[in-house]
Design a protein around this motif. Sequence first.
Motif, short mmCIF file in Angstrom:
data_model
loop_
_atom_site.label_atom_id
_atom_site.label_comp_id
_atom_site.label_asym_id
_atom_site.label_seq_id
_atom_site.Cartn_x
_atom_site.Cartn_y
_atom_site.Cartn_z
N UNK A 144 0.84 -1.18 0.00
CA UNK A 144 0.00 0.00 0.00
C UNK A 144 0.89 1.24 0.00
N UNK A 145 0.35 2.30 -0.59
CA UNK A 145 1.09 3.53 -0.76
C UNK A 145 0.39 4.68 -0.04
N UNK A 146 1.16 5.63 0.44
CA UNK A 146 0.55 6.82 1.01
C UNK A 146 -0.13 7.61 -0.11
N UNK A 147 -1.06 8.45 0.27
CA UNK A 147 -1.75 9.29 -0.72
C UNK A 147 -0.75 10.16 -1.46
N UNK A 148 0.20 10.73 -0.73
CA UNK A 148 1.20 11.62 -1.35
C UNK A 148 2.04 10.86 -2.37
N UNK A 149 2.51 9.67 -2.02
CA UNK A 149 3.33 8.90 -2.95
C UNK A 149 2.53 8.46 -4.16
N UNK A 150 1.30 8.02 -3.95
CA UNK A 150 0.44 7.63 -5.07
C UNK A 150 0.20 8.82 -5.99
N UNK A 194 -6.82 11.70 -6.81
CA UNK A 194 -6.73 10.34 -6.29
C UNK A 194 -8.00 10.01 -5.50
N UNK A 195 -8.44 10.93 -4.66
CA UNK A 195 -9.69 10.72 -3.94
C UNK A 195 -10.87 10.60 -4.90
N UNK A 229 -14.81 4.64 -8.03
CA UNK A 229 -14.56 3.19 -7.95
C UNK A 229 -13.45 2.72 -8.90
N UNK A 230 -12.54 3.63 -9.24
CA UNK A 230 -11.42 3.27 -10.11
C UNK A 230 -10.14 3.04 -9.31
N UNK A 231 -10.21 3.31 -8.00
CA UNK A 231 -9.05 3.19 -7.13
C UNK A 231 -9.54 2.73 -5.76
N UNK A 232 -8.77 1.85 -5.12
CA UNK A 232 -9.16 1.31 -3.81
C UNK A 232 -8.30 1.96 -2.72
N UNK A 233 -8.98 2.52 -1.74
CA UNK A 233 -8.30 3.11 -0.59
C UNK A 233 -8.59 2.28 0.65
N UNK A 234 -7.66 2.27 1.57
CA UNK A 234 -7.82 1.57 2.85
C UNK A 234 -7.38 2.52 3.98
N UNK A 235 -8.01 2.39 5.10
CA UNK A 235 -7.61 3.14 6.30
C UNK A 235 -6.79 2.22 7.19
N UNK A 258 -4.28 1.14 -2.36
CA UNK A 258 -3.91 -0.24 -2.66
C UNK A 258 -3.10 -0.22 -3.97
N UNK A 259 -1.87 -0.70 -3.91
CA UNK A 259 -0.94 -0.59 -5.03
C UNK A 259 -1.49 -1.20 -6.31
N UNK A 260 -2.10 -2.36 -6.23
CA UNK A 260 -2.61 -3.02 -7.43
C UNK A 260 -3.69 -2.19 -8.11
N UNK A 261 -4.50 -1.46 -7.32
CA UNK A 261 -5.54 -0.63 -7.93
C UNK A 261 -4.93 0.58 -8.63
#
Length: 52
Positions: free
Chosen positions: A1-7, A18-19, A25-31, A39-42
């Motif tokens: 998983x990547x930080x929002x800034x790095x992504x 990114x948000x 629904x094109x990108x998966x976020x996790x808390x 999520x890197x794969x997304x």
Amino acid sequence: MLSMQLASELSALSVASVYRASDDKRLVLRKLYGRTLVVTSSLIDLLNSAEP
């Protein structure tokens, strides 16, 4: 998983975009411990779906 800034930096998108991709629904976020992570794969899927 990547930080929002790095992504954001890797994808050349703003953090707001990114948000927005997550909202679409094109990108998966996790808390995790209060941090929002991408999520890197997304992110890879999102980048691969970009038009050349």
